[in-house]
Design a protein around this motif. Structure first.
Motif, PDB file in Angstrom:
ATOM      1  N   ARG A 168      41.336  34.280  50.784  1.00 55.38           N
ATOM      2  CA  ARG A 168      42.556  35.047  51.048  1.00 55.38           C
ATOM      3  C   ARG A 168      42.636  36.194  50.044  1.00 55.38           C
ATOM      4  O   ARG A 168      42.052  36.131  48.963  1.00 55.38           O
ATOM      5  N   GLN A 169      43.311  37.256  50.434  1.00 49.38           N
ATOM      6  CA  GLN A 169      43.517  38.426  49.571  1.00 49.38           C
ATOM      7  C   GLN A 169      42.193  38.950  48.998  1.00 49.38           C
ATOM      8  O   GLN A 169      42.088  39.286  47.821  1.00 49.38           O
ATOM      9  N   GLU A 170      41.185  39.059  49.856  1.00 48.33           N
ATOM     10  CA  GLU A 170      39.866  39.500  49.384  1.00 48.33           C
ATOM     11  C   GLU A 170      39.843  40.979  48.993  1.00 48.33           C
ATOM     12  O   GLU A 170      39.031  41.383  48.154  1.00 48.33           O
ATOM     13  N   ALA A 171      40.720  41.773  49.567  1.00 51.19           N
ATOM     14  CA  ALA A 171      40.767  43.192  49.185  1.00 51.19           C
ATOM     15  C   ALA A 171      41.142  43.331  47.710  1.00 51.19           C
ATOM     16  O   ALA A 171      40.581  44.159  46.977  1.00 51.19           O
ATOM     17  N   LYS A 172      42.085  42.499  47.254  1.00 51.32           N
ATOM     18  CA  LYS A 172      42.483  42.532  45.843  1.00 51.32           C
ATOM     19  C   LYS A 172      41.335  42.073  44.943  1.00 51.32           C
ATOM     20  O   LYS A 172      41.128  42.611  43.853  1.00 51.32           O
ATOM     21  N   GLU A 173      40.600  41.058  45.403  1.00 48.64           N
ATOM     22  CA  GLU A 173      39.465  40.571  44.612  1.00 48.64           C
ATOM     23  C   GLU A 173      38.407  41.661  44.467  1.00 48.64           C
ATOM     24  O   GLU A 173      37.831  41.855  43.391  1.00 48.64           O
ATOM     25  N   ARG A 174      38.173  42.380  45.551  1.00 49.54           N
ATOM     26  CA  ARG A 174      37.188  43.468  45.507  1.00 49.54           C
ATOM     27  C   ARG A 174      37.621  44.542  44.505  1.00 49.54           C
ATOM     28  O   ARG A 174      36.811  45.065  43.737  1.00 49.54           O
ATOM     29  N   GLU A 175      38.919  44.868  44.500  1.00 49.54           N
ATOM     30  CA  GLU A 175      39.440  45.870  43.559  1.00 49.54           C
ATOM     31  C   GLU A 175      39.268  45.408  42.114  1.00 49.54           C
ATOM     32  O   GLU A 175      38.934  46.206  41.234  1.00 49.54           O
ATOM     33  N   ARG A 176      39.499  44.120  41.867  1.00 48.73           N
ATOM     34  CA  ARG A 176      39.358  43.604  40.500  1.00 48.73           C
ATOM     35  C   ARG A 176      37.907  43.663  40.035  1.00 48.73           C
ATOM     36  O   ARG A 176      37.626  43.978  38.880  1.00 48.73           O
ATOM     37  N   ILE A 177      36.978  43.364  40.938  1.00 51.53           N
ATOM     38  CA  ILE A 177      35.554  43.445  40.578  1.00 51.53           C
ATOM     39  C   ILE A 177      35.164  44.896  40.312  1.00 51.53           C
ATOM     40  O   ILE A 177      34.462  45.202  39.337  1.00 51.53           O
ATOM     41  N   ALA A 178      35.630  45.814  41.162  1.00 47.50           N
ATOM     42  CA  ALA A 178      35.316  47.238  40.977  1.00 47.50           C
ATOM     43  C   ALA A 178      35.862  47.742  39.649  1.00 47.50           C
ATOM     44  O   ALA A 178      35.204  48.513  38.934  1.00 47.50           O
ATOM     45  N   SER A 179      37.067  47.304  39.295  1.00 49.73           N
ATOM     46  CA  SER A 179      37.676  47.720  38.027  1.00 49.73           C
ATOM     47  C   SER A 179      36.858  47.228  36.838  1.00 49.73           C
ATOM     48  O   SER A 179      36.665  47.954  35.852  1.00 49.73           O
ATOM     49  N   LEU A 180      36.344  45.996  36.931  1.00 48.39           N
ATOM     50  CA  LEU A 180      35.510  45.450  35.852  1.00 48.39           C
ATOM     51  C   LEU A 180      34.213  46.247  35.719  1.00 48.39           C
ATOM     52  O   LEU A 180      33.798  46.599  34.606  1.00 48.39           O
ATOM     53  N   LEU A 181      33.571  46.555  36.838  1.00 45.04           N
ATOM     54  CA  LEU A 181      32.318  47.318  36.789  1.00 45.04           C
ATOM     55  C   LEU A 181      32.544  48.712  36.206  1.00 45.04           C
ATOM     56  O   LEU A 181      31.720  49.215  35.435  1.00 45.04           O
ATOM     57  N   LYS A 182      33.668  49.320  36.549  1.00 50.82           N
ATOM     58  CA  LYS A 182      33.981  50.650  36.007  1.00 50.82           C
ATOM     59  C   LYS A 182      34.149  50.586  34.494  1.00 50.82           C
ATOM     60  O   LYS A 182      33.683  51.460  33.759  1.00 50.82           O
ATOM     61  N   GLU A 183      34.816  49.529  34.027  1.00 46.03           N
ATOM     62  CA  GLU A 183      35.045  49.357  32.590  1.00 46.03           C
ATOM     63  C   GLU A 183      33.733  49.189  31.829  1.00 46.03           C
ATOM     64  O   GLU A 183      33.599  49.634  30.685  1.00 46.03           O
ATOM     65  N   LEU A 184      32.734  48.567  32.468  1.00 46.95           N
ATOM     66  CA  LEU A 184      31.478  48.242  31.785  1.00 46.95           C
ATOM     67  C   LEU A 184      30.353  49.228  32.084  1.00 46.95           C
ATOM     68  O   LEU A 184      29.226  49.016  31.635  1.00 46.95           O
ATOM     69  N   GLN A 185      30.639  50.299  32.803  1.00 45.98           N
ATOM     70  CA  GLN A 185      29.573  51.165  33.312  1.00 45.98           C
ATOM     71  C   GLN A 185      28.746  51.846  32.220  1.00 45.98           C
ATOM     72  O   GLN A 185      27.596  52.208  32.444  1.00 45.98           O
ATOM     73  N   ASN A 186      29.309  52.021  31.024  1.00 51.27           N
ATOM     74  CA  ASN A 186      28.572  52.720  29.964  1.00 51.27           C
ATOM     75  C   ASN A 186      27.752  51.790  29.078  1.00 51.27           C
ATOM     76  O   ASN A 186      27.135  52.241  28.111  1.00 51.27           O
ATOM     77  N   LEU A 187      27.765  50.497  29.386  1.00 53.60           N
ATOM     78  CA  LEU A 187      26.974  49.543  28.603  1.00 53.60           C
ATOM     79  C   LEU A 187      25.614  49.347  29.272  1.00 53.60           C
ATOM     80  O   LEU A 187      25.557  48.895  30.419  1.00 53.60           O
ATOM     81  N   PRO A 188      24.508  49.661  28.579  1.00 49.57           N
ATOM     82  CA  PRO A 188      23.191  49.449  29.196  1.00 49.57           C
ATOM     83  C   PRO A 188      22.930  47.968  29.476  1.00 49.57           C
ATOM     84  O   PRO A 188      22.335  47.610  30.489  1.00 49.57           O
ATOM     85  N   PHE A 189      23.382  47.115  28.552  1.00 52.85           N
ATOM     86  CA  PHE A 189      23.316  45.663  28.723  1.00 52.85           C
ATOM     87  C   PHE A 189      24.626  45.083  28.203  1.00 52.85           C
ATOM     88  O   PHE A 189      25.182  45.581  27.219  1.00 52.85           O
ATOM     89  N   LEU A 190      25.114  44.044  28.846  1.00 57.34           N
ATOM     90  CA  LEU A 190      26.361  43.431  28.389  1.00 57.34           C
ATOM     91  C   LEU A 190      26.125  42.733  27.056  1.00 57.34           C
ATOM     92  O   LEU A 190      25.226  41.907  26.926  1.00 57.34           O
ATOM     93  N   ASP A 191      26.945  43.068  26.063  1.00 61.98           N
ATOM     94  CA  ASP A 191      26.783  42.515  24.720  1.00 61.98           C
ATOM     95  C   ASP A 191      27.430  41.144  24.566  1.00 61.98           C
ATOM     96  O   ASP A 191      27.276  40.482  23.546  1.00 61.98           O
ATOM     97  N   LYS A 192      28.167  40.717  25.602  1.00 64.94           N
ATOM     98  CA  LYS A 192      28.827  39.409  25.591  1.00 64.94           C
ATOM     99  C   LYS A 192      29.220  39.067  27.021  1.00 64.94           C
ATOM    100  O   LYS A 192      29.022  39.868  27.942  1.00 64.94           O
TER     101      LYS A 192
END
Length: 607
Positions: free
Chosen positions: A147-171
């Motif tokens: 349920r509410q998959e559109a919101k889940e997609r937005e949350r994932i997109a927001s996370l990817l945007k936040e991490l886009q400048n990291l070549p590798f995740l440090d944690k």
């Protein structure tokens, strides 16, 4: 045939209807004799089945009937039951440069997505779509309600945007992906003591800053009906009726009622007292002893009006234990302080003995017997026993060895083996021993010691650079002088040839060009030298201004000199080291530099 060969020949399998995708994957892996981890589920479609009052059997819903998934009131009904079935594809696991996991909260009310440390992610539509579909497949495996998959997609997109400048995740990075529908949790009356959860506030007397949140009382709240992330019904729940707030406070604590909770804040800085659910703050602590194991360190801060009095005064015990620290506005210790102990305060009074590895930082310090290290604006010591003192003004009643660095030093009874360094004056009332060493030097003043060291280092570096550049300049000037007659002759030849329309050989033109370039290079070199000389002059002026008080410095033994002692006057610029061992029969009590700083004057009378 091994797993690798089997995977290469494995064809994706479509399963049109199943309830548990993971079991289907494991069954196929077993049939094909393939390790399950080499296969993955790809979700194709979700089918919903609903049973409720008036509909005693599960019925499959059409897409147009799925609006109930957004109706929290409907989802909170106890008669509603929801089942899901899935159409899936089982296919070989692909190699990817990232990994993730889903985690349900303790009571299944939240679903969390974690991107794992070391993952390499990309912020674009293709990557988002792949990750989102893999998350959907994992949700099907976990049997999470879709349920509410559109919101889940937005949350994932927001996370990817936040991490886009990291070549590798440090944690690991975790977000809330989904949560339950309907009413909130039942909240029992709960007292949260924030200071007990903070590692920096452990110990018997934690230090509190004004406006710090100390505690929170969560008021009891009824839990509403709802539906968790797995689609299970959550019944309403009443909190325990008997729960009460046990916390008691005084005027040093502010109580703020904020609806569903009561927060407790510090009205002032100081030490926190908490006993039998009574909470208060005090600026003054009187305690028998401070020990790492029992009381912990007392770190009240120099900017707070805090005061610590430690009453233990037995000569065989330590009032401030080994390794313990006190930080307060004022500190008064009736006894000894142990090894590795440290005090930071505006004013310190120690009526016992300091250990040789102890440290004291203060504005003013008064110590009975000193063997450790102290730095302050003003220090008074009854008995110095091989300790170290760094201050502006120092008064010592009995000096038995040790080292003192100060602007001014006063000693009542001088015994033996003291090393005293002062930038302005040393006064001795009575010499009782010998083998003492005194140095008058600007470097003795702790407040300017670091600045002087920096200035001298820069001065020496500039002097060395100047020496090298001047040597090079002189060599170039000598070369120019030697080449000048030839260059003058070549220039005259070129001018004459130009008038007569005759060409000049190229090698002669090159010689003249080299000479002109050498002139330009030497001129630039000269300008560099002048700049460095200016910088060095500025440094020397500052050094001389800091050294100026030492030119008028003196050492005065008011009752004359006895035994063997050494006196030095050490200047920095120009470097000078003048030495004298005052003799009883020859030297008077007062020694100082002459007006040209060439010798030590032996004077009668007072400074």
């Amino acid at each position: 045939m091994g797993d690798k060969a089997k995977i290469l020949t494995f064809q994706p399998l479509f399963i049109a209807d199943c309830e548990e995708p993971q079991k289907e994957l494991e069954k196929i892996a077993q049939d094909r004799k393939i390790t399950p981890a080499l296969l993955e589920v790809k979700l194709q479609e979700v089918f919903y089945f609903l049973k409720s009052e008036g509909k005693p059997h599960f019925e499959e819903l059409k897409e147009s009937e799925l609006g109930f998934l957004e109706d929290e009131e409907f989802l909170s009904r106890p008669d509603v039951e929801i089942r899901q079935r899935f159409a899936i594809i089982i296919e070989p696991q692909k190699e990817r440069k990232y990994s993730f996991s889903l985690r349900l909260g303790e009571d299944f009310r939240e679903l969390f997505l974690t991107l794992h440390k070391g993952s390499q992610i990309t912020y674009n539509a293709v990557f988002l779509e792949e990750l989102f579909e893999r998350v959907r497949a994992q949700k099907a495996i976990m049997r999470v309600l879709f349920r509410q998959e559109a919101k889940e997609r937005e949350r994932i997109a927001s996370l990817l945007k936040e991490l886009q400048n990291l070549p590798f995740l440090d944690k690991d990075y975790e977000i809330l992906l989904a949560q339950s529908a309907g009413g909130g949790r039942c909240v029992e009356a709960t007292l949260i003591l924030h200071f007990q959860e903070d590692p920096a506030l452990q110990g018997r007397f934690p230090t509190i800053k004004e406006e710090m949140l100390l505690a929170t009382f969560l008021k009891p709240q009824k839990g509403g009906a709802g539906r968790d992330c797995l689609g299970n019904y959550i019944p309403p729940k009443e909190p325990s009726a008997s729960a009460q707030n046990p916390l008691r406070i005084d005027e040093s604590i502010e109580e703020r009622d904020e609806g569903n909770k009561i927060n407790y804040y510090a009205k002032e800085s100081g030490y926190l007292l908490f006993e039998e659910y009574r909470l208060s703050i005090t600026q003054k602590i009187e305690i028998e002893e401070v020990d790492i194991k029992t009381t912990g360190s007392l770190l009240g801060g120099l900017d707070a009006p805090t005061s610590v009095v430690v009453k233990e005064n037995h000569y065989l015990k330590e009032a401030l234990g080994d390794g313990a620290k006190i930080e307060a506005g004022e500190v008064e210790i009736a006894g000894n302080i142990g090894s590795g102990s440290e005090i930071r305060a505006n004013r310190v009074t120690i009526s016992g003995q300091t250990h040789q590895t102890s440290k004291i930082h203060a504005q003013s310090a008064s110590i009975e017997a000193h063997k450790g290290w102290v730095e302050a604006d003003e220090v008074k010591v009854m008995r110095l026993e091989a300790g170290i003192i760094r201050a502006q003004k120092v008064h010592i009643e009995h000096a038995h060895g040790g080292k003192v660095y100060a602007k001014e030093i006063s000693i009542r009874f001088l015994h033996s083996n003291l090393q005293a360094f002062a930038s302005e004056k040393i006064e001795i009332f009575e010499i009782m021993g010998e083998d003492n060493k005194f140095t008058l030097t600007p470097e003795a003043n702790p407040k300017i010691q670091s600045r002087l060291a920096t200035l001298l280092r820069s001065f020496e570096e500039l002097s060395a650079a100047l020496k090298t550049k001047i040597k090079k300049f002189n060599e170039e000037a000598k070369e120019i002088k030697a080449l000048r007659p030839l260059a003058t002759k070549i220039k005259a030849m070129i001018d004459l040839n130009r008038q007569e329309g005759v060409g000049t050989p190229a090698y002669l033109q090159e010689k003249l060009k080299s000479y002109i370039n050498l002139l330009k290079y030497t001129q630039a070199h000269k300008e560099e030298i002048e700049k460095l000389q200016g910088e060095r002059h500025a440094l020397s002026e500052e050094i001389l201004s800091l050294q100026a008080p030492t030119l008028a410095s003196y050492i005065w033994s008011k009752n004359g000199w006895k035994g063997y002692n050494e006196v030095r006057f050490k200047l920095l610029l120009p470097p000078k080291d003048l030495f004298i061992a005052p003799k009883t029969s020859i030297h008077h009590g007062l020694l100082r530099l002459d007006e040209h700083q060439q010798s030590i004057l032996n004077q009668k009378g007072v400074p």
